[in-house]
Design a protein around this motif. Structure first.
Motif, short mmCIF file in Angstrom:
data_model
loop_
_atom_site.label_atom_id
_atom_site.label_comp_id
_atom_site.label_asym_id
_atom_site.label_seq_id
_atom_site.Cartn_x
_atom_site.Cartn_y
_atom_site.Cartn_z
N ASP A 4 0.84 -1.19 0.00
CA ASP A 4 0.00 0.00 0.00
C ASP A 4 0.88 1.24 0.00
N LEU A 5 1.20 1.71 -1.21
CA LEU A 5 2.02 2.91 -1.35
C LEU A 5 1.21 3.98 -2.07
N ASP A 6 1.46 5.22 -1.73
CA ASP A 6 0.80 6.34 -2.36
C ASP A 6 1.11 6.32 -3.87
N PRO A 7 0.09 6.39 -4.72
CA PRO A 7 0.33 6.39 -6.17
C PRO A 7 1.27 7.51 -6.62
N ALA A 8 1.24 8.66 -5.95
CA ALA A 8 2.15 9.75 -6.30
C ALA A 8 3.60 9.35 -6.04
N LEU A 9 3.82 8.58 -4.98
CA LEU A 9 5.17 8.10 -4.68
C LEU A 9 5.63 7.12 -5.77
N LEU A 10 4.75 6.22 -6.16
CA LEU A 10 5.10 5.26 -7.21
C LEU A 10 5.46 5.95 -8.52
N ASP A 11 4.83 7.10 -8.78
CA ASP A 11 5.12 7.83 -10.01
C ASP A 11 6.54 8.38 -10.05
N VAL A 12 7.14 8.64 -8.90
CA VAL A 12 8.47 9.24 -8.88
C VAL A 12 9.58 8.24 -8.55
N LEU A 13 9.22 7.06 -8.03
CA LEU A 13 10.25 6.06 -7.72
C LEU A 13 10.80 5.44 -9.00
N ALA A 14 12.07 5.12 -8.98
CA ALA A 14 12.72 4.49 -10.12
C ALA A 14 13.72 3.45 -9.61
N CYS A 15 14.04 2.52 -10.46
CA CYS A 15 15.03 1.49 -10.13
C CYS A 15 16.38 2.16 -9.93
N PRO A 16 17.03 1.93 -8.78
CA PRO A 16 18.35 2.54 -8.56
C PRO A 16 19.43 1.97 -9.47
N ASN A 17 19.18 0.80 -10.06
CA ASN A 17 20.17 0.16 -10.92
C ASN A 17 20.14 0.72 -12.34
N CYS A 18 18.91 0.86 -12.93
CA CYS A 18 18.82 1.29 -14.33
C CYS A 18 17.92 2.49 -14.55
N HIS A 19 17.27 2.97 -13.47
CA HIS A 19 16.44 4.17 -13.50
C HIS A 19 15.12 4.00 -14.24
N SER A 20 14.68 2.77 -14.47
CA SER A 20 13.39 2.50 -15.10
C SER A 20 12.29 2.56 -14.05
N PRO A 21 11.03 2.72 -14.49
CA PRO A 21 9.91 2.73 -13.54
C PRO A 21 9.78 1.40 -12.80
N LEU A 22 9.13 1.45 -11.65
CA LEU A 22 8.90 0.26 -10.83
C LEU A 22 7.41 -0.08 -10.84
N ALA A 23 7.11 -1.37 -10.81
CA ALA A 23 5.74 -1.85 -10.73
C ALA A 23 5.57 -2.62 -9.43
N VAL A 24 4.36 -2.60 -8.89
CA VAL A 24 4.07 -3.28 -7.62
C VAL A 24 3.73 -4.74 -7.88
N ASP A 25 4.37 -5.64 -7.14
CA ASP A 25 4.00 -7.05 -7.10
C ASP A 25 3.42 -7.28 -5.71
N HIS A 26 2.09 -7.25 -5.62
CA HIS A 26 1.42 -7.36 -4.32
C HIS A 26 1.63 -8.73 -3.69
N ASP A 27 1.70 -9.79 -4.50
CA ASP A 27 1.86 -11.14 -3.97
C ASP A 27 3.19 -11.34 -3.27
N ARG A 28 4.24 -10.73 -3.81
CA ARG A 28 5.58 -10.91 -3.23
C ARG A 28 6.00 -9.74 -2.35
N HIS A 29 5.17 -8.69 -2.23
CA HIS A 29 5.48 -7.50 -1.44
C HIS A 29 6.77 -6.86 -1.93
N GLU A 30 6.81 -6.60 -3.24
CA GLU A 30 8.00 -6.04 -3.87
C GLU A 30 7.63 -4.96 -4.88
#
Length: 85
Positions: A4-30
């Protein structure tokens, strides 16, 4: 329990390795990198994304660019351990 993360936060988070967007995997909590060839999965602990490459799960054996290491700090195949053996 779903991630349960704020959608606005998800819009600005990026992968620290390659800087691509991140998607939520609710089943694995990742949060999973959507970048081609990366795919690192970052844990969400107590509602807080842990965006450290060393903490990421590496489902594809992606090379992080560090000598002798793949993501999440696992030694690459054939790499010497810390003792130099």
């Amino acid at each position: 329990m779903a991630v349960d993360l704020d959608p606005a936060l998800l819009d600005v988070l990026a992968c620290p390795n390659c800087h691509s967007p991140l998607a939520v995997d609710h089943d694995r909590h990742e949060l999973v990198c959507t970048g081609n060839g990366c795919g690192l999965a970052y844990p969400v602990r107590d509602g807080i994304p842990v965006l450290l490459v060393d903490e990421a799960r590496n489902p594809h054996g992606v090379d992080t660019g560090r000598p002798g290491e793949t993501a999440a700090g696992t030694p690459a195949e054939g790499a010497a351990d810390a003792t130099g053996a």
